[in-house]
Structure formats: C-alpha cells, structure tokens
Design an enzyme around this catalytic site. Structure first.
Site, PDB file in Angstrom:
ATOM      1  N   PHE A 284       4.085  -9.380   6.032  1.00 19.12           N
ATOM      2  CA  PHE A 284       3.862  -9.854   4.726  1.00 19.12           C
ATOM      3  C   PHE A 284       3.646  -8.015   3.848  1.00 19.12           C
ATOM      4  O   PHE A 284       2.791  -7.705   4.714  1.00 19.12           O
ATOM      5  CB  PHE A 284       2.239 -10.225   4.263  1.00 19.12           C
TER       6      PHE A 284
ATOM      7  N   GLY B 299      -7.537  10.851  -0.819  1.00 19.77           N
ATOM      8  CA  GLY B 299      -8.509   9.898  -0.600  1.00 19.77           C
ATOM      9  C   GLY B 299      -8.683   8.830  -1.836  1.00 19.77           C
ATOM     10  O   GLY B 299      -9.047   7.718  -1.825  1.00 19.77           O
ATOM     11  N   LEU B 300      -6.481   8.773  -1.487  1.00 19.88           N
ATOM     12  CA  LEU B 300      -6.547   7.903  -2.648  1.00 19.88           C
ATOM     13  C   LEU B 300      -6.413   6.402  -2.224  1.00 19.88           C
ATOM     14  O   LEU B 300      -7.229   5.230  -2.968  1.00 19.88           O
ATOM     15  CB  LEU B 300      -5.062   7.239  -4.073  1.00 19.88           C
ATOM     16  N   LEU B 301      -6.002   6.140  -0.915  1.00 17.06           N
ATOM     17  CA  LEU B 301      -5.337   4.823  -0.324  1.00 17.06           C
ATOM     18  C   LEU B 301      -7.346   4.476   0.229  1.00 17.06           C
ATOM     19  O   LEU B 301      -7.447   3.607  -0.310  1.00 17.06           O
ATOM     20  CB  LEU B 301      -5.076   5.302   1.367  1.00 17.06           C
TER      21      LEU B 301
ATOM     22  N   TYR C 248      -5.571   2.724   9.929  1.00 18.52           N
ATOM     23  CA  TYR C 248      -6.435   1.832   9.382  1.00 18.52           C
ATOM     24  C   TYR C 248      -8.217   0.869  10.006  1.00 18.52           C
ATOM     25  O   TYR C 248      -8.160   0.411   9.516  1.00 18.52           O
ATOM     26  CB  TYR C 248      -5.866   0.298   8.983  1.00 18.52           C
TER      27      TYR C 248
ATOM     28  N   VAL D 146       0.476  -1.426   0.072  1.00 15.84           N
ATOM     29  CA  VAL D 146       0.308   0.003  -0.102  1.00 15.84           C
ATOM     30  C   VAL D 146       0.830   1.483  -0.166  1.00 15.84           C
ATOM     31  O   VAL D 146       1.429   1.443   1.392  1.00 15.84           O
ATOM     32  CB  VAL D 146      -1.157  -0.171   1.487  1.00 15.84           C
ATOM     33  N   THR D 147       0.984   1.865  -0.903  1.00 15.72           N
ATOM     34  CA  THR D 147       1.380   3.429  -0.753  1.00 15.72           C
ATOM     35  C   THR D 147       0.535   4.223  -1.915  1.00 15.72           C
ATOM     36  O   THR D 147      -0.491   4.208  -3.034  1.00 15.72           O
ATOM     37  CB  THR D 147       3.075   3.203  -1.882  1.00 15.72           C
ATOM     38  N   VAL D 148       1.273   5.814  -1.649  1.00  9.30           N
ATOM     39  CA  VAL D 148       0.501   6.831  -2.125  1.00  9.30           C
ATOM     40  C   VAL D 148       1.109   7.810  -2.618  1.00  9.30           C
ATOM     41  O   VAL D 148       2.089   7.787  -1.685  1.00  9.30           O
ATOM     42  CB  VAL D 148      -0.720   7.243  -1.906  1.00  9.30           C
TER      43      VAL D 148
ATOM     44  N   ARG E 198      -2.855  12.212   1.158  1.00  6.83           N
ATOM     45  CA  ARG E 198      -4.095  12.515   1.707  1.00  6.83           C
ATOM     46  C   ARG E 198      -5.315  14.152   0.593  1.00  6.83           C
ATOM     47  O   ARG E 198      -5.544  14.944   0.757  1.00  6.83           O
ATOM     48  CB  ARG E 198      -3.762  14.275   2.513  1.00  6.83           C
TER      49      ARG E 198
HETATM   50  C1  LIG Z   1      -0.136   5.887   3.896  1.00  2.00           C
HETATM   51  C2  LIG Z   1      -0.922   6.061   2.475  1.00  2.00           C
HETATM   52  C3  LIG Z   1      -1.143   5.550   2.234  1.00  2.00           C
HETATM   53  C4  LIG Z   1      -2.116   6.871   3.262  1.00  2.00           C
HETATM   54  O1  LIG Z   1      -2.437   7.164   1.883  1.00  2.00           O
HETATM   55  P1  LIG Z   1      -3.144   8.353   1.365  1.00  2.00           P
HETATM   56  O2  LIG Z   1      -4.487   8.240  -0.047  1.00  2.00           O
HETATM   57  O3  LIG Z   1      -3.048  10.226   1.731  1.00  2.00           O
HETATM   58  O4  LIG Z   1      -4.762   8.344   2.387  1.00  2.00           O
HETATM   59  P2  LIG Z   1      -6.176   9.453   2.195  1.00  2.00           P
HETATM   60  O5  LIG Z   1      -6.303  10.262   1.571  1.00  2.00           O
HETATM   61  O6  LIG Z   1      -7.432   8.016   1.552  1.00  2.00           O
HETATM   62  O7  LIG Z   1      -6.162   9.229   3.910  1.00  2.00           O
HETATM   63  C5  LIG Z   1      -7.387   8.494   4.371  1.00  2.00           C
HETATM   64  C6  LIG Z   1      -7.569   9.409   5.327  1.00  2.00           C
HETATM   65  O8  LIG Z   1      -6.161   8.958   6.810  1.00  2.00           O
HETATM   66  C7  LIG Z   1      -5.496   9.462   7.191  1.00  2.00           C
HETATM   67  N1  LIG Z   1      -4.527   9.028   7.133  1.00  2.00           N
HETATM   68  C8  LIG Z   1      -3.264   8.714   5.975  1.00  2.00           C
HETATM   69  N2  LIG Z   1      -2.647   8.399   6.064  1.00  2.00           N
HETATM   70  C9  LIG Z   1      -2.562   8.584   7.526  1.00  2.00           C
HETATM   71  C10 LIG Z   1      -1.502   8.414   8.535  1.00  2.00           C
HETATM   72  N3  LIG Z   1      -0.146   7.786   8.241  1.00  2.00           N
HETATM   73  N4  LIG Z   1      -0.529   8.707  10.321  1.00  2.00           N
HETATM   74  C11 LIG Z   1      -2.127   9.316  10.180  1.00  2.00           C
HETATM   75  N5  LIG Z   1      -3.611   9.262   9.050  1.00  2.00           N
HETATM   76  C12 LIG Z   1      -3.408   9.073   8.096  1.00  2.00           C
HETATM   77  C13 LIG Z   1      -5.903  11.074   6.070  1.00  2.00           C
HETATM   78  O9  LIG Z   1      -5.579  11.987   7.566  1.00  2.00           O
HETATM   79  C14 LIG Z   1      -7.328  10.556   6.006  1.00  2.00           C
HETATM   80  O10 LIG Z   1      -8.176  11.575   7.003  1.00  2.00           O
HETATM   81  P3  LIG Z   1      -9.609  11.931   6.905  1.00  2.00           P
HETATM   82  O11 LIG Z   1     -10.392  10.613   6.088  1.00  2.00           O
HETATM   83  O12 LIG Z   1      -9.596  12.599   8.601  1.00  2.00           O
HETATM   84  O13 LIG Z   1      -9.539  13.422   6.243  1.00  2.00           O
HETATM   85  C15 LIG Z   1       0.624   7.096   2.259  1.00  2.00           C
HETATM   86  O14 LIG Z   1       0.181   7.965   3.250  1.00  2.00           O
HETATM   87  C16 LIG Z   1       1.504   6.682   2.207  1.00  2.00           C
HETATM   88  O15 LIG Z   1       1.930   6.035   1.268  1.00  2.00           O
HETATM   89  N6  LIG Z   1       2.423   6.612   3.217  1.00  2.00           N
HETATM   90  C17 LIG Z   1       4.051   6.194   2.944  1.00  2.00           C
HETATM   91  C18 LIG Z   1       3.718   4.527   2.789  1.00  2.00           C
HETATM   92  C19 LIG Z   1       2.659   3.734   3.859  1.00  2.00           C
HETATM   93  O16 LIG Z   1       3.170   3.970   4.682  1.00  2.00           O
HETATM   94  N7  LIG Z   1       2.121   2.873   3.753  1.00  2.00           N
HETATM   95  C20 LIG Z   1       1.371   1.687   4.049  1.00  2.00           C
HETATM   96  C21 LIG Z   1       2.036   0.121   4.891  1.00  2.00           C
HETATM   97  S1  LIG Z   1       1.294  -0.555   5.156  1.00  2.00           S
END
Ligand SMILES: CC(C)(COP(=O)(O)OP(=O)(O)OC[C@H]1O[C@@H](n2cnc3c(N)ncnc32)[C@H](O)[C@@H]1OP(=O)(O)O)[C@@H](O)C(=O)NCCC(=O)NCCS
Length: 418
Positions: free
Chosen positions: A418, A97-99, A128, A87-89, A95
């Site tokens: 994993f 909404g892609l995740l 999560y 899972v990455t963005v 931020r």
């Molecule tokens: C974690 C990650 C995938 C989130 O993706 P994203 O597209 O920014 O997430 P979204 O925009 O869909 O966020 C949805 C909500 O989750 C929150 N959120 C997302 N990542 C967060 C984090 N790391 N810590 C706290 N809150 C987080 C957002 O603020 C948002 O909150 P809201 O609904 O209250 O506005 C991205 O930041 C990323 O790639 N991080 C680095 C790699 C990583 O950690 N991957 C996960 C591996 S398990």
C-alpha cells in the site's frame, strides 16, 4: 536554492490535488502527466488533512499520504493504524529534511488521534528506521518448477471433495471482501482493505492509467459449499524452440482461509496445461506452498525481504492488544528519540491477558522503539537482536524470556502493498 525554512509543509487542498499527483508521479519516476480518468480514481483517496505536500512557491515538491487502517495483532485484535503511503520528494529538493518534516507532522497527528501504530511498506531499507519504524514482517516469493515438483499429472479436482471454479471480477467483488475479512481476523500482520482495493484489482478503476488486462480468477469451495479460497493470476505466452509450452503463471494474490483451500489452489495452479512455472506472489516465509509439492525443492525462493514496517505510537496499547502463549514478566526500557511513546514498562503476560504499566523497577531489556516493533508481531527474535547489539540485556537471559513471550509459532504476514 530556496532555504528549507521557506518551503511550506502542510495539508493540501482539494484544488491542489492534481499538482500534488504530478509531484507524486515525478518522485516515483512515472510520467508526470495524469489523465482525467486516473485523477478521478485517485480522488477516492483524498481525505482532508491526510495528504501533505511541500510547496516551493506554488510548486508542489513533496508528497505524503496517510489513511486509516486496521492491523491485525497477534491473537486477532484489529489495532487502529496510521498507514503511510505516497511518500516522495522531488529530486530537486531531496536531502533538505522535507520527508522528516512531513513524517513528524503525520506521526504527531496520528498520536493525537489515538492510533496505536503507524505502518508502511518501505521502498528502501535505510529510510524509515530513523523515524522509529522497525521491519515487522517478511515477504517471500517462490518460483515453482512444475515438472520437477513430482505432482500426479492426472489431477483433475481437489481430493477433499471441494471444487474450483473460474469466476469473473464481479464475483470477486462480491465474495472477496468477506473472505479477506476471515483471513485478516486470523492473520497477524494482515491489514484492512478498502473497497477501492477490490475495484482496482478487478478493472473498475485504474490508478496508474495503464490499460486493463483482465487476470484469471478462481474460487475454491469446500465439500460443504463454503467459499474458502480465491486466487487471481495471469499467464504469459512463451513456447520453447522445440514447440514445447513454457508458460509462467504469476499469482497477483491468493487467499486461503484453510490449509485445504491453500492446497487446492496451489495444486490447481500447478496443474494448468502449458504452465511449467508458477510464481507465487508475496507470501509469508513459512507459507505451506513448498510442502504441498512431493519435491519441496521445486519451489525456489526468488525474493525474500522485509515487508511491513511498524512504528509503535503507544507501547501500552500495543502490548496489551496482543495475546501471549506463555506467562512471564519483563521490564522493558523503550527508547523513542521522538518522544511519541517510550519509557520503562512492566509487561506481565499470560494466556489470560497482559498488562503493561509504568515502573521504576530496573530494566531487564533495553531497546529502541523500532526493535520493539520488529518483535511485536512475533517475527523477530530478541536473542538475535541482542547478538547484533540492537537490544541490550540488563538481566542475563532476558532476551530468551522476551522470545518465549513474544515470538509466535506461525510467522506474521502482510499480503498487501500500500
Ligand atoms: C526517500 C525520500 C522520500 C527521502 O526524502 P528526503 O526529503 O530527501 O529525506 P530527508 O532529507 O528528510 O532525509 C532524512 C534523513 O534520511 C536520509 N535518507 C533519506 N532517504 C534515504 C535513502 N533513500 N537512503 C538512505 N538514507 C536516506 C537522509 O540522508 C537524512 O539523513 P540524516 O538525517 O542523517 O541527514 C526521497 O529521497 C524520495 O522521494 N525518494 C524516491 C521515492 C521513494 O523512495 N519514496 C519512498 C517510498 S516508501
């Protein structure tokens, strides 16, 4: 900035796999360039429909992969799981909404397929919970100060008549899957391992492109000649100023399907000349390791954290798949914001089995689907969650009844990342 609505979220084609991998590496802060050999290894994980990407124009800016997994429930049943990974963005597109969009697509597909749960290992705690996942197992890592442990330095072989042999990667690939299968059937929280797991852990394939450095592998056989345990470990090369050895053995993974096997393997690791520190790798919080040592305090906890997160997709099948040590009935009102499961259920459980049926009776306990996941594998306590205000008792004492039914005498353990 491209409007979120103009970013396409969809399953990738095989032709898009190299670009998807560049985005994956970027999101995990790894060098984006991927060698051919690495790409070939990763291609084993390409399953049509299960790799999602987000595309801004033709650039992949987010990745998400899920795969079929089995998760062992309390009592040993293998429950079909949607395992979420990769899972990455990209930092340019966070931020927006892609995740959230990728997760919604994947969980809907998993529900449609009939998976009972979704699983993942969370990079960070706050991500999560909003999608209905709850932390369902805990991981503990110990660092053993070997000279302090009080072990007899003359130890040469297991006292029980078993034996330990060093083996090579080919033996691990031959003996490991069957041994792991035995562990998995007996260990709530354990997950299935694909053949790829054994190949990457024995240097046949490399997913990250790093140079392979072969670890040591040792096998424990009981006095009857049965393979009951296996360990993979590495050693560093560190000497003190007074020319004394101060080497650390770090366990990559250790499987023991009997306490005797676990005892023998930990004893072996703590008896290797020059090794003064043993790092345990990812264990259950109630692992026996400290108590194999005359001085258990020689094993210091150096990491403890939530590990496997579970998202229940089907409350009925999840609760009916596990076993219960006691008898009782409980009405659970399960809130699921995303409406994948949830509702009000009557759980009637005994040692003979359990049924979970919709009911109009008033609720005993009100909780979110994530809290139910934390309770389901037996690791968490409803009384604790009630004290935190995360479950609500509608009938006095209902949290204690839930604990009597759902908690387990040994804690669940997921040995895998994993
Ligand atoms: C974690 C990650 C995938 C989130 O993706 P994203 O597209 O920014 O997430 P979204 O925009 O869909 O966020 C949805 C909500 O989750 C929150 N959120 C997302 N990542 C967060 C984090 N790391 N810590 C706290 N809150 C987080 C957002 O603020 C948002 O909150 P809201 O609904 O209250 O506005 C991205 O930041 C990323 O790639 N991080 C680095 C790699 C990583 O950690 N991957 C996960 C591996 S398990």
């Amino acid at each position: 900035m491209t409007r979120p609505a103009d970013i396409d979220v969809r399953p990738i084609t095989e032709a898009e796999f190299p670009d998807w991998n560049r985005a994956l590496n970027t999101g995990f802060l790894q060098a984006p360039a991927i060698g051919d050999e690495q790409l070939r290894a990763r291609r084993n994980q390409f399953v049509p429909g299960r790799l999602l990407g987000a595309f801004d124009g033709d650039r992949c800016v987010a990745t998400f992969r899920s795969f079929a997994q089995e998760l062992t429930a309390v009592g040993g049943a293998a429950v079909p799981a949607d395992a979420v990974s990769n899972v990455t963005v990209s930092p340019t597109h966070r931020r927006r909404g892609l995740l959230t969009r990728m997760m919604a697509q994947d969980l809907a597909a998993a529900k449609e397929r009939g998976d009972v749960v979704a699983t993942l290992i969370a990079a960070e705690y706050p991500i999560y919970g909003r999608y209905g996942f709850g932390p369902a197992t805990t991981m503990t890592e110990w660092t053993v100060d070997v000279p302090r442990a009080g072990l007899d330095p003359r130890w040469a072989a297991p006292e029980d008549g078993g034996r330990i042999d060093l083996v090579d990667g080919e033996d691990v690939r031959k003996l490991g899957p069957e041994l792991h299968g035995r562990l998995r059937r007996a260990q709530p929280g354990a997950v299935s391992r694909a053949e790829l797991w054994w190949q990457t852990r024995t240097g046949v394939l490399s997913m990250d492109g790093s140079a392979w450095r072969e670890p040591f592998y040792a096998v424990y056989r009981s006095s009857a000649g049965e393979v009951e345990g296996m360990v993979s470990y590495r050693a560093d090369d560190h000497w003190g100023d007074a020319k004394q050895p101060l080497n650390t053995a770090t366990v990559d993974w250790l499987i023991g399907v009997t306490p005797a096997a676990e005892r023998a393997l930990w004893r072996y690791l703590c008896s290797i000349d020059w090794i003064t520190t043993v790092r345990s790798g990812w264990r259950a919080p109630d692992d026996l390791l400290p108590h194999f040592l005359p001085d258990p305090r020689a094993a210091r906890i150096t990491t403890q954290a939530d590990w496997l997160w579970v998202r229940i997709l089907d409350v009925v099948r999840a609760l009916e798949a596990r076993t219960y040590d006691g008898s009782g009935a409980l009405v659970l009102e399960v809130a699921d914001r995303d409406r994948l499961t949830g509702g009000r259920w009557l759980l009637e459980a005994s040692e003979a089995g359990a049924s979970c049926t919709p009911t109009t009776r008033s609720a005993d306990l009100v909780l979110g689907v994530g809290e139910l996941a934390a309770l389901w594998l037996g690791d968490e306590s409803a009384v604790r969650l009630a004290a935190l205000g995360r479950v609500r008792e509608e009938r006095a004492g209902a949290a204690r009844v839930a604990d009597a039914l759902l908690r387990t005498s040994r804690r669940p353990w997921c040995p895998d990342m994993f």
